[in-house]
Design a protein around this motif. Structure first.
Motif, PDB file in Angstrom:
ATOM      1  N   ASN A  29      -8.195  12.413   1.168  1.00 32.02           N
ATOM      2  CA  ASN A  29      -6.930  11.752   1.528  1.00 32.02           C
ATOM      3  C   ASN A  29      -5.815  12.212   0.601  1.00 32.02           C
ATOM      4  N   HIS A  30      -4.747  12.691   1.194  1.00 29.50           N
ATOM      5  CA  HIS A  30      -3.555  13.058   0.445  1.00 29.50           C
ATOM      6  C   HIS A  30      -2.360  12.317   1.052  1.00 29.50           C
ATOM      7  N   PHE A  31      -1.239  12.393   0.367  1.00 29.92           N
ATOM      8  CA  PHE A  31      -0.051  11.645   0.782  1.00 29.92           C
ATOM      9  C   PHE A  31       1.191  12.519   0.623  1.00 29.92           C
ATOM     10  N   LYS A  37       0.757  10.114  -6.376  1.00 32.79           N
ATOM     11  CA  LYS A  37       1.835   9.441  -5.639  1.00 32.79           C
ATOM     12  C   LYS A  37       2.074   8.041  -6.195  1.00 32.79           C
ATOM     13  N   PHE A  44      -3.727  10.437  -4.161  1.00 30.29           N
ATOM     14  CA  PHE A  44      -3.286   9.045  -4.261  1.00 30.29           C
ATOM     15  C   PHE A  44      -2.766   8.701  -5.655  1.00 30.29           C
ATOM     16  N   ASP A  61       8.580   4.663   1.496  1.00 31.98           N
ATOM     17  CA  ASP A  61       8.267   4.535   0.073  1.00 31.98           C
ATOM     18  C   ASP A  61       9.253   3.607  -0.633  1.00 31.98           C
ATOM     19  N   GLN A  75       2.115   4.657   1.360  1.00 32.28           N
ATOM     20  CA  GLN A  75       2.319   5.089   2.751  1.00 32.28           C
ATOM     21  C   GLN A  75       2.133   6.604   2.910  1.00 32.28           C
ATOM     22  N   TYR A  76       2.124   7.027   4.179  1.00 35.96           N
ATOM     23  CA  TYR A  76       2.087   8.446   4.583  1.00 35.96           C
ATOM     24  C   TYR A  76       0.783   9.130   4.176  1.00 35.96           C
ATOM     25  N   ASN A  77      -0.303   8.529   4.628  1.00 36.30           N
ATOM     26  CA  ASN A  77      -1.631   9.081   4.362  1.00 36.30           C
ATOM     27  C   ASN A  77      -1.919  10.260   5.291  1.00 36.30           C
ATOM     28  N   THR A 125      -5.181  12.843   6.208  1.00 36.45           N
ATOM     29  CA  THR A 125      -6.607  13.099   6.009  1.00 36.45           C
ATOM     30  C   THR A 125      -6.901  14.579   6.211  1.00 36.45           C
ATOM     31  N   LEU A 133       1.970  17.665  -0.340  1.00 34.32           N
ATOM     32  CA  LEU A 133       0.909  16.661  -0.349  1.00 34.32           C
ATOM     33  C   LEU A 133       0.487  16.340  -1.778  1.00 34.32           C
ATOM     34  N   THR A 154       0.821  -1.212   0.000  1.00 32.37           N
ATOM     35  CA  THR A 154       0.000   0.000   0.000  1.00 32.37           C
ATOM     36  C   THR A 154       0.856   1.263   0.000  1.00 32.37           C
TER      37      THR A 154
END
Length: 220
Positions: free
Chosen positions: A42-44, A137, A134, A50, A24-26, A28, A131, A22
Protein backbone atom coordinates in the motif's frame (compact mmCIF):
# COMPACT_ATOMS: atom_id res chain seq x y z
CA UNK A 1 -38.27 11.27 24.22
CA UNK A 2 -35.95 8.78 22.53
CA UNK A 3 -34.40 9.84 19.24
CA UNK A 4 -33.14 6.97 17.09
CA UNK A 5 -30.44 7.47 14.51
CA UNK A 6 -30.89 5.34 11.45
CA UNK A 7 -28.06 3.36 9.80
CA UNK A 8 -27.86 5.93 6.97
CA UNK A 9 -26.99 8.71 9.44
CA UNK A 10 -24.34 6.53 11.10
CA UNK A 11 -22.84 5.68 7.69
CA UNK A 12 -22.63 9.35 6.73
CA UNK A 13 -20.95 10.37 9.99
CA UNK A 14 -18.53 7.42 9.83
CA UNK A 15 -17.51 8.39 6.29
CA UNK A 16 -16.87 11.97 7.42
CA UNK A 17 -14.89 10.74 10.44
CA UNK A 18 -12.74 8.50 8.24
CA UNK A 19 -11.95 11.49 6.02
CA UNK A 20 -10.46 13.32 9.01
CA UNK A 21 -8.79 10.48 10.90
CA UNK A 22 -7.34 8.12 8.29
CA UNK A 23 -4.68 8.79 5.67
CA UNK A 24 -6.31 9.30 2.26
CA UNK A 25 -5.45 8.37 -1.36
CA UNK A 26 -4.45 4.75 -0.90
CA UNK A 27 -2.93 2.99 -3.94
CA UNK A 28 -2.50 -0.80 -3.89
CA UNK A 29 0.50 -2.20 -5.77
CA UNK A 30 1.17 -5.90 -6.38
CA UNK A 31 4.78 -6.96 -5.93
CA UNK A 32 6.20 -10.35 -6.90
CA UNK A 33 8.31 -11.76 -4.08
CA UNK A 34 9.15 -15.04 -5.80
CA UNK A 35 8.15 -17.27 -8.66
CA UNK A 36 4.70 -17.94 -7.24
CA UNK A 37 4.33 -15.57 -4.30
CA UNK A 38 2.75 -12.15 -4.70
CA UNK A 39 2.43 -9.49 -2.01
CA UNK A 40 0.31 -6.37 -1.87
CA UNK A 41 2.00 -3.08 -0.98
CA UNK A 42 0.00 0.00 0.00
CA UNK A 43 1.29 3.40 -1.02
CA UNK A 44 -0.27 6.85 -0.92
CA UNK A 45 -0.27 10.07 -2.92
CA UNK A 46 -1.39 13.54 -1.92
CA UNK A 47 -4.60 15.46 -2.65
CA UNK A 48 -7.10 18.02 -1.33
CA UNK A 49 -8.61 15.58 1.18
CA UNK A 50 -5.33 15.72 3.09
CA UNK A 51 -6.40 19.16 4.34
CA UNK A 52 -9.09 17.52 6.51
CA UNK A 53 -6.61 14.98 7.90
CA UNK A 54 -4.06 17.71 8.66
CA UNK A 55 -6.77 19.71 10.46
CA UNK A 56 -7.64 16.73 12.67
CA UNK A 57 -4.03 16.09 13.66
CA UNK A 58 -3.62 19.80 14.31
CA UNK A 59 -6.29 19.37 17.02
CA UNK A 60 -4.45 16.31 18.34
CA UNK A 61 -1.25 18.39 18.54
CA UNK A 62 -3.09 21.06 20.57
CA UNK A 63 -4.22 18.41 23.07
CA UNK A 64 -0.72 16.91 23.38
CA UNK A 65 0.74 20.41 23.77
CA UNK A 66 -1.65 21.10 26.65
CA UNK A 67 -0.79 17.79 28.36
CA UNK A 68 2.97 18.42 28.18
CA UNK A 69 2.46 21.96 29.43
CA UNK A 70 0.26 21.07 32.39
CA UNK A 71 1.83 17.83 33.60
CA UNK A 72 5.52 18.49 32.86
CA UNK A 73 6.53 22.09 32.16
CA UNK A 74 4.23 23.86 34.62
CA UNK A 75 5.42 21.61 37.45
CA UNK A 76 9.07 22.38 36.65
CA UNK A 77 8.30 26.10 36.38
CA UNK A 78 6.75 26.13 39.85
CA UNK A 79 9.85 24.50 41.33
CA UNK A 80 12.37 26.71 39.52
CA UNK A 81 10.58 30.06 40.10
CA UNK A 82 11.53 31.49 36.70
CA UNK A 83 10.98 35.10 35.75
CA UNK A 84 8.28 35.84 33.16
CA UNK A 85 10.84 36.06 30.35
CA UNK A 86 12.54 32.81 31.29
CA UNK A 87 9.18 31.18 31.91
CA UNK A 88 8.11 31.86 28.33
CA UNK A 89 11.41 30.74 26.81
CA UNK A 90 11.54 27.62 28.98
CA UNK A 91 8.04 26.62 27.86
CA UNK A 92 8.97 27.21 24.21
CA UNK A 93 12.15 25.13 24.41
CA UNK A 94 10.40 22.43 26.45
CA UNK A 95 7.64 21.98 23.88
CA UNK A 96 10.04 22.10 20.92
CA UNK A 97 12.50 19.67 22.56
CA UNK A 98 9.74 17.07 22.87
CA UNK A 99 8.60 17.68 19.28
CA UNK A 100 12.10 17.58 17.76
CA UNK A 101 13.02 14.44 19.70
CA UNK A 102 9.90 12.69 18.43
CA UNK A 103 10.39 13.98 14.85
CA UNK A 104 14.06 13.00 14.75
CA UNK A 105 13.42 9.48 16.08
CA UNK A 106 10.43 8.84 13.81
CA UNK A 107 12.13 10.31 10.72
CA UNK A 108 15.28 8.27 11.31
CA UNK A 109 13.26 5.05 11.60
CA UNK A 110 11.61 5.81 8.23
CA UNK A 111 14.98 6.47 6.58
CA UNK A 112 16.26 3.12 7.85
CA UNK A 113 13.12 1.08 7.06
CA UNK A 114 12.89 2.49 3.52
CA UNK A 115 16.65 1.94 2.92
CA UNK A 116 17.24 5.59 2.02
CA UNK A 117 20.47 5.65 4.03
CA UNK A 118 21.89 2.46 2.55
CA UNK A 119 20.82 3.48 -0.97
CA UNK A 120 21.04 7.31 -1.16
CA UNK A 121 20.56 7.27 -4.95
CA UNK A 122 16.89 6.47 -4.30
CA UNK A 123 16.46 9.98 -2.86
CA UNK A 124 16.41 11.42 -6.39
CA UNK A 125 16.26 8.39 -8.70
CA UNK A 126 12.88 8.09 -10.41
CA UNK A 127 11.66 11.57 -9.49
CA UNK A 128 8.85 12.63 -9.21
CA UNK A 129 8.08 10.31 -6.30
CA UNK A 130 4.31 10.60 -6.44
CA UNK A 131 3.76 7.59 -4.17
CA UNK A 132 4.76 7.35 -0.51
CA UNK A 133 4.63 4.55 2.06
CA UNK A 134 2.14 5.07 4.88
CA UNK A 135 4.74 6.05 7.47
CA UNK A 136 6.21 8.78 5.27
CA UNK A 137 2.86 10.31 4.36
CA UNK A 138 1.68 10.24 7.97
CA UNK A 139 4.99 11.84 9.02
CA UNK A 140 4.45 14.83 6.72
CA UNK A 141 0.79 15.18 7.72
CA UNK A 142 1.84 15.18 11.38
CA UNK A 143 4.53 17.78 10.69
CA UNK A 144 2.09 20.12 8.98
CA UNK A 145 -0.52 19.51 11.68
CA UNK A 146 2.01 20.41 14.37
CA UNK A 147 3.10 23.68 12.78
CA UNK A 148 -0.49 24.68 12.09
CA UNK A 149 -1.31 24.06 15.77
CA UNK A 150 1.46 26.53 16.66
CA UNK A 151 -0.64 29.39 15.23
CA UNK A 152 -3.52 29.21 17.78
CA UNK A 153 -0.95 28.41 20.47
CA UNK A 154 0.41 31.94 20.05
CA UNK A 155 -2.93 33.11 21.47
CA UNK A 156 -3.34 30.32 24.03
CA UNK A 157 0.16 30.87 25.43
CA UNK A 158 -0.43 34.64 25.65
CA UNK A 159 2.74 35.38 23.71
CA UNK A 160 4.10 38.91 24.08
CA UNK A 161 3.22 41.25 21.23
CA UNK A 162 6.87 41.89 20.40
CA UNK A 163 7.47 38.12 20.06
CA UNK A 164 4.48 37.46 17.78
CA UNK A 165 6.16 38.54 14.48
CA UNK A 166 9.14 36.28 15.19
CA UNK A 167 6.85 33.35 15.96
CA UNK A 168 4.77 33.93 12.81
CA UNK A 169 7.87 33.99 10.59
CA UNK A 170 9.25 30.89 12.33
CA UNK A 171 6.02 28.92 11.85
CA UNK A 172 5.43 30.16 8.29
CA UNK A 173 8.89 29.08 7.16
CA UNK A 174 8.26 25.54 8.39
CA UNK A 175 4.80 25.34 6.81
CA UNK A 176 5.92 26.73 3.44
CA UNK A 177 8.92 24.43 3.14
CA UNK A 178 7.27 21.25 4.40
CA UNK A 179 4.02 21.76 2.46
CA UNK A 180 5.99 22.80 -0.63
CA UNK A 181 8.14 19.67 -0.54
CA UNK A 182 5.03 17.55 0.05
CA UNK A 183 3.09 19.00 -2.89
CA UNK A 184 6.11 18.99 -5.25
CA UNK A 185 6.84 15.29 -4.48
CA UNK A 186 10.20 16.11 -2.89
CA UNK A 187 9.25 14.03 0.14
CA UNK A 188 12.37 11.83 0.23
CA UNK A 189 14.86 14.68 0.14
CA UNK A 190 12.71 16.71 2.54
CA UNK A 191 12.67 13.80 4.99
CA UNK A 192 16.47 13.69 5.09
CA UNK A 193 16.69 17.46 5.58
CA UNK A 194 14.02 17.40 8.29
CA UNK A 195 15.82 14.66 10.22
CA UNK A 196 19.10 16.60 10.10
CA UNK A 197 17.36 19.85 11.01
CA UNK A 198 15.43 18.28 13.89
CA UNK A 199 18.66 16.89 15.34
CA UNK A 200 20.30 20.33 15.31
CA UNK A 201 17.21 22.02 16.79
CA UNK A 202 16.96 19.29 19.44
CA UNK A 203 20.54 19.99 20.55
CA UNK A 204 19.84 23.72 20.68
CA UNK A 205 16.66 23.54 22.74
CA UNK A 206 17.98 20.90 25.14
CA UNK A 207 21.06 23.08 25.70
CA UNK A 208 18.77 26.03 26.28
CA UNK A 209 16.83 24.06 28.90
CA UNK A 210 20.08 23.11 30.63
CA UNK A 211 21.13 26.75 30.70
CA UNK A 212 17.79 27.92 32.11
CA UNK A 213 17.93 25.30 34.86
CA UNK A 214 21.30 26.71 35.99
CA UNK A 215 22.96 29.74 34.40
CA UNK A 216 26.34 28.52 35.59
CA UNK A 217 26.13 25.74 32.99
CA UNK A 218 27.55 27.85 30.20
CA UNK A 219 28.51 24.74 28.25
CA UNK A 220 24.87 24.30 27.39
Amino acid sequence: TIISLGPSVIQVTSKVAVLFITVQYNVTISANEGLSEESVVNHFHHGLKDVATIFFYMLVAIIIHAIIQEYVLDKINRKMHFSKTKHSKFNESGQLSAFYLFSFGWGTSILISENFLSNPVSLWDGYPHTLMPFQMKFYFISQMGYWLHALPEIYFQKTKKEDVPRQLVYISLYLVHIAGAYVLNLNRLALVLLVLHCFVELLFHVSRLVYFSNEKRQTG
